[in-house]
Write an enzyme that holds these catalytic residues in place. Structure first.
Site, PDB file in Angstrom:
ATOM      1  N   LYS A   1       1.765  -0.465  15.109  1.00 31.74           N
ATOM      2  CA  LYS A   1       3.182  -0.549  15.468  1.00 31.74           C
ATOM      3  C   LYS A   1       3.566  -1.798  16.267  1.00 31.74           C
ATOM      4  O   LYS A   1       4.756  -2.101  16.368  1.00 31.74           O
ATOM      5  CB  LYS A   1       3.580   0.693  16.283  1.00 31.74           C
ATOM      6  CG  LYS A   1       3.569   1.968  15.476  1.00 31.74           C
ATOM      7  CD  LYS A   1       4.575   1.913  14.344  1.00 31.74           C
ATOM      8  CE  LYS A   1       4.303   2.925  13.250  1.00 31.74           C
ATOM      9  NZ  LYS A   1       4.885   2.515  11.970  1.00 31.74           N
TER      10      LYS A   1
ATOM     11  N   HIS B   1       0.837  -1.197   0.000  1.00 36.27           N
ATOM     12  CA  HIS B   1       0.000   0.000   0.000  1.00 36.27           C
ATOM     13  C   HIS B   1       0.874   1.249   0.000  1.00 36.27           C
ATOM     14  O   HIS B   1       1.777   1.372   0.818  1.00 36.27           O
ATOM     15  CB  HIS B   1      -0.904   0.030   1.245  1.00 36.27           C
ATOM     16  CG  HIS B   1      -2.073  -0.902   1.150  1.00 36.27           C
ATOM     17  ND1 HIS B   1      -3.130  -0.856   2.022  1.00 36.27           N
ATOM     18  CD2 HIS B   1      -2.347  -1.893   0.281  1.00 36.27           C
ATOM     19  CE1 HIS B   1      -4.021  -1.784   1.695  1.00 36.27           C
ATOM     20  NE2 HIS B   1      -3.553  -2.441   0.639  1.00 36.27           N
TER      21      HIS B   1
ATOM     22  N   TYR C   1       4.226   6.480  10.115  1.00 36.88           N
ATOM     23  CA  TYR C   1       3.352   5.342   9.794  1.00 36.88           C
ATOM     24  C   TYR C   1       4.128   4.259   9.034  1.00 36.88           C
ATOM     25  O   TYR C   1       4.007   3.076   9.337  1.00 36.88           O
ATOM     26  CB  TYR C   1       2.163   5.823   8.953  1.00 36.88           C
ATOM     27  CG  TYR C   1       1.045   4.801   8.826  1.00 36.88           C
ATOM     28  CD1 TYR C   1       1.059   3.834   7.824  1.00 36.88           C
ATOM     29  CD2 TYR C   1      -0.027   4.802   9.701  1.00 36.88           C
ATOM     30  CE1 TYR C   1       0.044   2.896   7.702  1.00 36.88           C
ATOM     31  CE2 TYR C   1      -1.055   3.875   9.586  1.00 36.88           C
ATOM     32  CZ  TYR C   1      -1.007   2.921   8.586  1.00 36.88           C
ATOM     33  OH  TYR C   1      -2.017   1.982   8.476  1.00 36.88           O
TER      34      TYR C   1
END
Ligand code: APR
Ligand code: PHB
Length: 389
Positions: free
Chosen positions: A296, A72, A384
């Site tokens: 995470k 992605h 991210y």
């Protein structure tokens, strides 16, 4: 039995550490209290940073992820009725991979078995001993028989409720914790995902997340009360609530179906310091927990395993303790940045009981700033996709 490193826990942290030590020629044994089937039955998150994928490749188990994982380039933030894309690849040059933690665990388990490494499942009463001496050992019971493993080092990879951190004297450890006043109700359904990328939604009714495991299996979450029970959320209620928390286009195109798994998880931020106690090291959830908003948890387990394996290789190959002496500080530096980011994403996207109308408006202002500021978008993106190891 004798080994160089006794690893407690066969989750992602323990299994990845075991494979890294193996390719570095460092003998290790894994002790797991449950069966392999039990470990694989756990439903967990499924988002890998590029660094985590590289580690899987390094230990020779990345091929299935590379074949089946979904790369992605961006995510979408939904608020005030609209979706805004964060172009992470464009901002950082990096991507993330959607590949279930269960698959990561299975790939690591299969690699360990193929290498003929020793894993003791269904090990009861696993207990670390004498880790503040030069002769640590681990005892356990298997099929009613007591056993002892003498080792050079112990790696506590036994998760938040494990025995390793619990074995440390209270005055030798400091913990930091924040418990969030809500939970995540998650479902798995064999339906095509509502969008090809993840959608994180801030809504007056509460947070929602649209994610996936493949192009035919979706994973959805809605923020729920801490005292909610799964039984209060039949599928119809879940789908209805999810649609209410999405923008109209997503709500209209959502394909619903029967849930194949449904569970509620609490959210917590937790860090234990230090992550080393003599000849015992903590790694993964044994040392820290983050709310899943930043995806995470698995990636921190991977970076801890990487740091610890490199430190132990330096100890054995170069006869230097520099790596093991700096492991805790090095791992915690990355952990705390991920704790901050996960807290920030959670604070920006969830409905807090005490936030009031001004709190809701400040959240919307922050989201509006993030999606319209290159600097703010880049900051979100670089956290991210994962800060460097
Ligand atoms: N003895 C032996 N094994 C134990 C003990 C014990 N006393 N206590 C716990 N374990 C095992 C658990 O059964 C589990 O298989 O240790 C393993 C810990 O695995 P995880 O909890 O998955 O933790 P970790 O490997 O650090 O991976 C972190 O997993 O839970 C998710 O969200 C988390 O994505 C993150 C990742
Ligand atoms: C998941 O796919 O389960 C997932 C993805 C991203 C998150 C949390 C969970 O932030």
């Amino acid at each position: 039995m004798r080994t160089k490193v006794a690893i407690i826990g066969a989750g992602p942290a323990g299994l990845l550490l075991g494979q890294l030590l193996h390719i570095y020629g460092i003998d290790n044994v894994i002790l797991e209290r449950h069966t392999g089937e039990y470990v694989l039955a756990r439903i967990r998150a499924g988002l890998l940073e590029e660094g985590t994928v590289r580690l899987l490749d390094e230990v020779g188990v990345g091929h299935r992820a590379q074949a089946q994982g979904l790369w992605h380039d961006g995510i979408e933030l939904a608020f005030a009725g609209y979706r805004h894309r964060i172009d992470m690849k464009g901002a950082t040059g990096k991507r993330v991979m959607i590949y279930g933690q269960t698959e990561v665990t299975l790939d690591l388990m299969n690699a360990r078995k193929a290498a003929g490494l020793t894993s003791i499942y269904d090990a009861a009463d696993v207990t670390p001993h004498d880790f503040d001496t030069d002769h640590p050992r681990v005892t356990y019971v298997k099929d009613g028989t007591a056993h002892e493993i003498q080792c050079d080092f112990i790696a506590g990879c036994d998760g938040f409720h494990g025995v390793s951190r619990a074995s440390v004297k209270g005055d030798a450890i400091e913990t930091f914790e924040r418990i969030y006043p809500f939970g995540w109700l998650g479902i798995l359904s064999d339906t095509p995902p509502v969008s090809h990328e993840l959608i994180y939604s801030n809504h007056a009714r509460g947070f929602a997340l649209c994610t996936m495991r493949s192009r035919s299996r979706s994973r959805y979450y809605v923020q729920c009360r801490l005292d909610d029970e799964v039984e209060q959320w039949p599928d119809e209620r879940f789908w209805d609530e999810l649609k209410r928390r999405l923008d109209q286009k997503a709500a209209d195109s959502l394909i619903t179906g029967p849930s194949i798994e449904k569970s509620i998880a609490p959210l917590r931020s937790f860090v234990a310091e230090p992550m080393r106690f003599g000849r015992m090291f903590l790694a993964g959830d044994a040392a820290h927990i983050v709310p899943p908003t930043g995806a995470k948890g698995l990636n921190l387990a991977a970076s801890d395993a990487h740091y610890l394996a490199c430190a132990l290789r330096e100890y054995y190959d170069e006869k230097s303790s520099a790596g093991i002496d700096s492991y805790s500080a090095k791992a915690l530096a990355r952990v705390w940045k991920a704790v901050r980011f996960s807290w920030w994403m959670t604070s920006m996207l969830h409905k807090f009981p005490d936030q009031g109308t001004i709190g809701a408006r400040i959240q919307l202002a922050e989201l509006d700033y993030v999606v319209h500021s290159k600097a703010a978008m880049t900051s979100l993106a670089e956290n991210y996709v994962g800060l460097p190891f």
